[in-house]
Design an enzyme around this catalytic site. Structure first.
Site, PDB file in Angstrom:
ATOM      1  NE  ARG A 275      30.545  -4.947  16.337  1.00  0.00           N
ATOM      2  CZ  ARG A 275      30.688  -5.840  17.305  1.00  0.00           C
ATOM      3  NH1 ARG A 275      30.815  -5.446  18.554  1.00  0.00           N
ATOM      4  NH2 ARG A 275      30.716  -7.125  17.024  1.00  0.00           N
ATOM      5  CB  ALA A 276      34.718   1.956  17.975  1.00  0.00           C
TER       6      ALA A 276
END
Length: 696
Positions: A275-276
């Protein structure tokens, strides 16, 4: 009331930039604003809403469907050939802390669904926020299941409502903004990760800047409309720049070199999952569009990392969020590719953006002396502070020659022992069945959990117990004139499920910090044990408080709070020494619990007394401590005594104290999760043990 102008905000560079980037690209995933109270977090969010472009909606649609691309699954649809569109301003919907699940996602009329077979759906806040802003103040105080629901909706762009096989789905895409004060407790790491960006805000310590903040706020309070009119041109320019950046966003190119820098940065900082990487890519692209460029540059990646990674690096609740900028710069430099534009840094807001107006530059962009300091937004019309003078080096207690000053006062002696290594602690629970806030410690009746029975609804219907409802309605079908196959259900027949789950408790630590605890380095082990229990309390969503006693008196070292970080900090600096006023500590704890029962009567307390049981402070110390313990037992307070006594000769005073409290005692070794000893007995067994101890 007229909102405070966004361009009139002072000293909130990162906050303004994060909000503007999400306005340009809502796919970033929203902003979590962390900061102390009184730092204009809510003001900034409300000011942003006035800058967002208006939306076209299908007339009469409660779900704000776009006439150009209506939602085919809209409960108010279908909308084919709906006719003329209706324009309105973007909404800001606020989710209150005490909201129910039905208020958030909407509710089905179960009675009509069972009797008529129709989906009568009342939209919730997620429907109202579609194509607007959903603002959650004090998001860390929301129940976890509500946070899960709104973050799922933000990630999927849709909200689902399920009730006994009847389901409704509707679109729900919004700019999510949450604010929180870390002193009131942290979000779980899994929930932190779901917010796209996070920023830390704090009040400025610069006198001139604080004066300007007060001056503008007073002017706004005296004449909101006149104040807004003075900033109208700057607001218009910023609104145009947002629209221009949105139009440019699909054409921004994220090259392989920038993508490699993003992946290398996330790997270097050991963030979990992917997700980052996605958030950084979307943020860097939005930064390029905001600067009016069609290519992502290294400075965009750097700024994206500063906003998207700090809250994803936490490894335990006592680590402060942050990012090593030197390590970040080394990583970016090592992974700079050939197609990375090494030319000028991203354009600042005054360097010819898409509309020539002002805005917030990416942090780290070069600025000359006439421009704002790094990280400070250059909003049109906002005065730029002068660069601060370099602070003088701190004066050394030594003289100019470096020799010690014989007249200088001696530094105070440090008596605070360091905390020992924390460990995984056994679960301490409150006996019985509570009805407090959802958590992970003691048994309780909750809105979520396993179904244990049914009851008539107390207010709005919660989770329907279908079998119990049918059973209640079945005997009256003939009397109600039933002729067809449908079941005739009335309001009185409805039954809701009674569920059993876990609640969070108030864990109040009463810590003996007297001289006897400092012997044989016991205090380090004691602090390590309490730190372990604090970690456990964080994971189980408890409130914590701390009372300490030493030198003849007791004090509330930490009033009950959801901030376990604050408790850990107070524990680390706790000094030791002096006599042992055990009775004073117990009585102070009783007073703290009395006040908390008035504030939050549903939250049950668990008293954890950490002591060797000795009492040496005040007249008749043992008698008074036993009296105080019996008062706490009479109040029904669940208690655990952590016995810190060590050595070959043991007096057993801590276990006697546990008997007086009607609770149980456990040694430091038995507190570990891998110990076999049972830590907490039922109320009956505990009180029987207490009576047996007193008889002995």
């Amino acid at each position: 009331m007229t909102p405070y102008p966004f361009t009139a905000l002072v000293g909130q560079a990162d906050l303004q930039l994060s909000l503007l980037l999400n306005a340009v690209s809502p796919a970033i995933g929203g902003v979590l604003v962390r900061g102390e109270k009184g730092t204009a977090k809510s003001t900034a969010v409300r000011a942003l809403t006035a800058l967002l472009p208006g939306v076209d909606v299908v007339p009469g649609c409660r779900f704000s469907c776009d006439p150009a691309a209506p939602d085919p699954a809209c409960p108010d649809g279908p909308h084919e050939g709906a006719g003329a569109a209706e324009s309105r301003a973007a909404r800001m919907v606020e989710l209150p802390v005490g909201a129910s699940e039905d208020r958030l996602v909407g509710a089905l009329d179960i009675e009509r669904a069972l009797s008529e077979g129709v989906k009568a759906f009342e939209p919730g806040l997620l429907a109202d926020a579609h194509r607007g802003v959903l603002y959650v103040d004090e998001v860390n105080l929301l129940h976890d299941h509500l946070v899960d629901l709104l973050l799922d909706a933000a990630a999927m762009g849709a909200s689902y409502v399920e009730r006994e096989g009847v389901s409704v789905r509707h679109a729900s895409r919004f700019l999510l903004v949450g604010t929180m004060n870390p002193e009131e407790g942290e979000l779980r790491p899994q929930l932190l990760d779901r917010f796209g960006l996070t920023v830390e805000v704090a009040a400025s310590r610069e006198t001139d800047e604080r004066v300007e903040v007060v001056r503008r706020r007073l002017a706004y309070d005296d004449d909101p409309e006149g104040f807004a009119a003075r900033w109208a041109d700057d607001e218009r320019e910023l609104r145009q720049r947002i629209a221009a950046a949105r139009n440019l966003l699909p054409r921004v190119r994220l090259g392989d070199a920038a993508l490699r820098q993003i992946a290398a940065t996330c790997a270097a900082f050991e963030v979990d999952g992917m997700r980052a990487d996605l958030v950084m890519a979307r943020t860097a692209t939005a930064l390029a569009a905001w600067a009016g460029r069609a290519d992502v540059e290294s400075a965009d990646v750097r700024q994206a990392a500063l906003l998207a990674l700090p809250h994803r690096r936490r490894r335990n609740p006592f680590d402060a969020p942050g990012l090593d900028e030197d390590k970040l710069d080394r990583t970016l430099e090592e992974n700079a590719g050939q197609d990375d534009d090494s030319g000028p840094e991203p354009e600042g807001p005054d360097d010819g953006g898409p509309d020539g107006g002002g805005g917030v530059p990416p942090q780290g962009a070069p600025q000359d002396e006439a421009q704002a300091p790094q990280g400070e937004p250059s909003i049109p019309g906002q005065p730029q502070p002068e660069p601060a003078e370099q602070a003088a080096p701190p004066q050394s207690p030594e003289g100019a020659t470096g020799e010690p000053d014989p007249n200088a006062p001696a530094p105070p002696q440090q008596t605070a022992a360091p905390a020992g290594e924390p460990f995984r602690a056994r679960t301490l629970t409150v006996p019985g069945l509570g009805e407090g806030a959802a958590g992970r410690r003691s048994r309780a009746r909750t809105a979520h959990g396993r179904t244990t029975g049914a009851r008539r609804p107390q207010g709005a219907l919660g989770k329907l117990h279908l079998a119990a409802t049918v059973q209640a309605a079945a005997p009256y079908q003939h009397a109600r004139g039933r002729r067809g196959s449908g079941l005739l259900v009335r309001r009185d027949d409805l039954r809701e499920a009674v569920r059993e789950g876990r609640e969070g408790n108030l864990v109040l630590f009463v810590v003996d910090a007297s001289g006897s605890m400092a012997a044989r380095q016991r205090m380090s082990a004691v602090k390590g044990a309490v730190l372990s229990l604090l970690l456990d309390a964080y994971q189980r969503r408890d409130k914590v408080g701390m009372v300490t006693f030493r030198r003849g008196e007791a004090e509330v070292a930490l009033p009950p709070t959801s901030s376990v970080d604050a408790a850990a900090a107070r524990l680390e600096s706790l000094p030791t020494g002096g006599r042992t006023p055990l009775a004073a500590g117990l009585l102070r704890a009783r007073e703290v619990l009395r006040v908390e029962r008035l504030r939050d009567p549903a939250r049950r307390p668990l008293l954890v007394t950490v002591t060797d049981g000795r009492a040496t402070g005040g007249p008749e110390p043992l008698v008074r401590s036993r009296q105080a313990a019996r008062l706490l037992a009479a109040d029904g307070t669940a208690s655990v005594v952590v016995d810190c006594e060590a050595g070959h000769v043991r007096l057993g005073l801590a276990r006697e104290l546990a008997a007086q409290l009607g609770g149980s005692a456990v040694t430091l070794d038995e507190l570990r999760a891998d110990a076999v000893t049972e830590l907490v007995r039922s109320t009956t067994d505990s009180r029987n043990a207490g009576h047996a101890g007193r008889a002995a």
